[in-house]
Design a protein around this motif. Structure first.
Motif, mmCIF file in Angstrom:
data_model
loop_
_atom_site.group_PDB
_atom_site.id
_atom_site.type_symbol
_atom_site.label_atom_id
_atom_site.label_comp_id
_atom_site.label_asym_id
_atom_site.label_seq_id
_atom_site.Cartn_x
_atom_site.Cartn_y
_atom_site.Cartn_z
ATOM 1 N N TYR A 1 -5.475 41.673 -13.880
ATOM 2 C CA TYR A 1 -6.400 42.631 -13.279
ATOM 3 C C TYR A 1 -7.594 42.902 -14.184
ATOM 4 O O TYR A 1 -8.719 43.043 -13.711
ATOM 5 C CB TYR A 1 -5.662 43.930 -12.929
ATOM 6 C CG TYR A 1 -4.832 43.779 -11.689
ATOM 7 C CD1 TYR A 1 -5.393 43.992 -10.428
ATOM 8 C CD2 TYR A 1 -3.510 43.374 -11.757
ATOM 9 C CE1 TYR A 1 -4.654 43.814 -9.281
ATOM 10 C CE2 TYR A 1 -2.757 43.192 -10.617
ATOM 11 C CZ TYR A 1 -3.334 43.412 -9.380
ATOM 12 O OH TYR A 1 -2.603 43.221 -8.242
ATOM 13 N N LYS B 1 -11.246 41.657 -13.053
ATOM 14 C CA LYS B 1 -12.263 42.698 -12.904
ATOM 15 C C LYS B 1 -13.507 42.348 -13.716
ATOM 16 O O LYS B 1 -14.637 42.505 -13.243
ATOM 17 C CB LYS B 1 -11.690 44.045 -13.367
ATOM 18 C CG LYS B 1 -12.643 45.229 -13.150
ATOM 19 C CD LYS B 1 -12.856 45.499 -11.674
ATOM 20 C CE LYS B 1 -13.772 46.686 -11.462
ATOM 21 N NZ LYS B 1 -13.996 46.971 -10.022
ATOM 22 N N GLN C 1 -6.255 41.099 -2.709
ATOM 23 C CA GLN C 1 -6.051 41.555 -4.086
ATOM 24 C C GLN C 1 -7.359 41.569 -4.866
ATOM 25 O O GLN C 1 -7.703 42.559 -5.520
ATOM 26 C CB GLN C 1 -5.040 40.631 -4.762
ATOM 27 C CG GLN C 1 -4.649 40.991 -6.178
ATOM 28 C CD GLN C 1 -3.709 39.944 -6.742
ATOM 29 O OE1 GLN C 1 -4.118 38.857 -7.119
ATOM 30 N NE2 GLN C 1 -2.424 40.268 -6.764
ATOM 31 N N THR D 1 -9.488 44.847 -5.863
ATOM 32 C CA THR D 1 -9.738 45.139 -7.274
ATOM 33 C C THR D 1 -11.228 45.272 -7.548
ATOM 34 O O THR D 1 -11.656 46.097 -8.356
ATOM 35 C CB THR D 1 -9.131 44.036 -8.168
ATOM 36 O OG1 THR D 1 -7.729 43.936 -7.904
ATOM 37 C CG2 THR D 1 -9.314 44.364 -9.640
ATOM 38 N N THR E 1 -12.238 48.726 -6.604
ATOM 39 C CA THR E 1 -11.612 49.819 -7.343
ATOM 40 C C THR E 1 -11.758 49.549 -8.842
ATOM 41 O O THR E 1 -12.793 49.140 -9.300
ATOM 42 C CB THR E 1 -10.128 49.965 -6.940
ATOM 43 O OG1 THR E 1 -9.443 48.717 -7.160
ATOM 44 C CG2 THR E 1 -10.002 50.326 -5.464
ATOM 45 N N THR E 2 -10.705 49.800 -9.590
ATOM 46 C CA THR E 2 -10.710 49.496 -11.024
ATOM 47 C C THR E 2 -9.501 48.633 -11.327
ATOM 48 O O THR E 2 -8.586 48.497 -10.501
ATOM 49 C CB THR E 2 -10.643 50.767 -11.890
ATOM 50 O OG1 THR E 2 -9.344 51.376 -11.734
ATOM 51 C CG2 THR E 2 -11.718 51.767 -11.510
ATOM 52 N N ALA E 3 -9.458 48.075 -12.532
ATOM 53 C CA ALA E 3 -8.322 47.240 -12.922
ATOM 54 C C ALA E 3 -7.026 48.042 -12.898
ATOM 55 O O ALA E 3 -5.980 47.565 -12.457
ATOM 56 C CB ALA E 3 -8.559 46.650 -14.309
ATOM 57 N N GLY F 1 -6.041 48.815 -9.304
ATOM 58 C CA GLY F 1 -5.554 47.604 -8.659
ATOM 59 C C GLY F 1 -4.134 47.283 -9.068
ATOM 60 O O GLY F 1 -3.280 46.960 -8.234
ATOM 61 N N SER F 2 -3.829 47.383 -10.362
ATOM 62 C CA SER F 2 -2.494 47.041 -10.839
ATOM 63 C C SER F 2 -1.463 48.062 -10.387
ATOM 64 O O SER F 2 -0.323 47.716 -10.085
ATOM 65 C CB SER F 2 -2.490 46.929 -12.364
ATOM 66 O OG SER F 2 -2.787 48.177 -12.954
ATOM 67 N N LEU G 1 -5.687 46.489 -1.230
ATOM 68 C CA LEU G 1 -4.629 46.353 -2.235
ATOM 69 C C LEU G 1 -3.242 46.561 -1.631
ATOM 70 O O LEU G 1 -2.278 45.871 -1.999
ATOM 71 C CB LEU G 1 -4.869 47.343 -3.376
ATOM 72 C CG LEU G 1 -6.067 47.006 -4.278
ATOM 73 C CD1 LEU G 1 -6.386 48.172 -5.201
ATOM 74 C CD2 LEU G 1 -5.783 45.747 -5.086
#
Length: 296
Positions: free
Chosen positions: A24, A28, A86, A90, A93-95, A98-99, A157
């Motif tokens: 991620y 990113k 995915q 990501t 959004t942010t890393a 996302g994770s 996500l």
């Protein structure tokens, strides 16, 4: 099943989840140079080349039938859906978001396994679903780590979680007939042309010819990591676990991915963790722990 096989069935997918945690942060960063769907295509294409080379070197002699190829193509479609949702999610959004949001994958896998392969859905698993639902709601309500969560990013996500759950559950029968290596290989091979078409469409819409993509060492290193490690190695390791344990057990080990992804996002990208985000993430992880204890 021997004890070493049981250990391998746990360690292999756990290692895959750790690799994906780093994915991620790398992806990113990579979106600044390569659009998300195109980066996903390059990732899978490179991973497919690596896996085909390994299969050829392994001397595998099994020849898939037309029915088998339909199954592999179905897995390829699920891979395509996972990669697109995915990476787009990501990117929006942010890393860390996302994770962590894709930790819904274990719950989606358990529910799908109960429907598709009749894995027993116990009270503990139902409780885990409840915890995960509340946790996800808190993550969304928190507004993210650095600013608000993008609704489209959240939806993408969560869609990736469902698609990967399908890849896990429907891949189990093919892993049993072939092997983790061959199943991961053929799924990536069938996904590559699907992603190629979507990447071509993305570049056309953005008015960016393929020749315009950067080729500096840092970008090439990011693509290599995503292709060789996050795809070829991690997909093989994930399916390797399915050779020894069921889909529900493998899915529990996905917990390592958000832990690594959130830690790296904060450490390397300066992403801040808000209080409700932490509470929601804790509930999501608690859901996985509840399932793990129920299955042990």
């Amino acid at each position: 099943m021997t004890w070493p096989e049981r250990i391998l069935g746990v360690l292999a997918p756990l290692a895959a989840a750790v690799i994906w945690g780093g994915m991620y942060v790398v992806s990113k960063w990579g979106f600044g140079a390569i659009p998300p769907v195109t980066l996903g295509f390059l990732r899978v294409a490179l991973g497919a080349v690596a896996l085909v080379a390994v299969v050829a070197h392994s001397g595998a002699t099994r020849t898939p039938t037309r029915t088998d190829w339909r199954g592999f193509t179905g897995l390829g479609a699920l891979v395509t859906a996972t990669i697109v949702t995915q990476f787009v999610g990501t990117d929006l959004t942010t890393a860390s978001q996302g994770s962590l949001l894709t930790v819904a994958t274990p719950v989606a896998t358990l529910l799908l396994a109960a429907v598709v392969v009749d894995e027993r859905l116990t009270r503990a698993k139902v409780a885990a679903v409840g915890l995960a639902t509340v946790g996800t709601a808190l993550v969304v309500a928190d507004g993210g780590l650095d600013g608000s969560l993008d609704p489209a990013g959240v939806t993408a996500l969560l869609g990736a979680s469902v698609a990967w759950a399908g890849y896990t559950v429907w891949g189990k029968p093919l892993v049993a007939r072939f092997s983790a290596l061959e199943t991961a290989t053929y799924a990536s091979v069938t996904a590559t042309p699907m992603l190629a078409l979507l990447a071509a469409g993305e570049l056309w819409l953005l008015h960016r010819p393929l020749s315009s993509l950067p080729t500096d060492p840092a970008v090439l290193a990011a693509v290599a990591y995503l292709g060789f490690f996050a795809t070829a190695a991690a997909w093989y390791l994930w399916y390797k676990g399915l050779e020894y344990v069921d889909a529900g057990t493998v899915s529990v080990l996905f917990v390592a991915q958000p832990l690594v992804g959130t830690a790296l996002g904060a450490a390397l990208l300066g992403e801040r963790v808000g209080p409700w985000f932490l509470v929601g993430g804790t509930l999501l992880l608690a859901a996985v722990v509840v399932v793990g204890r129920a299955r042990s």
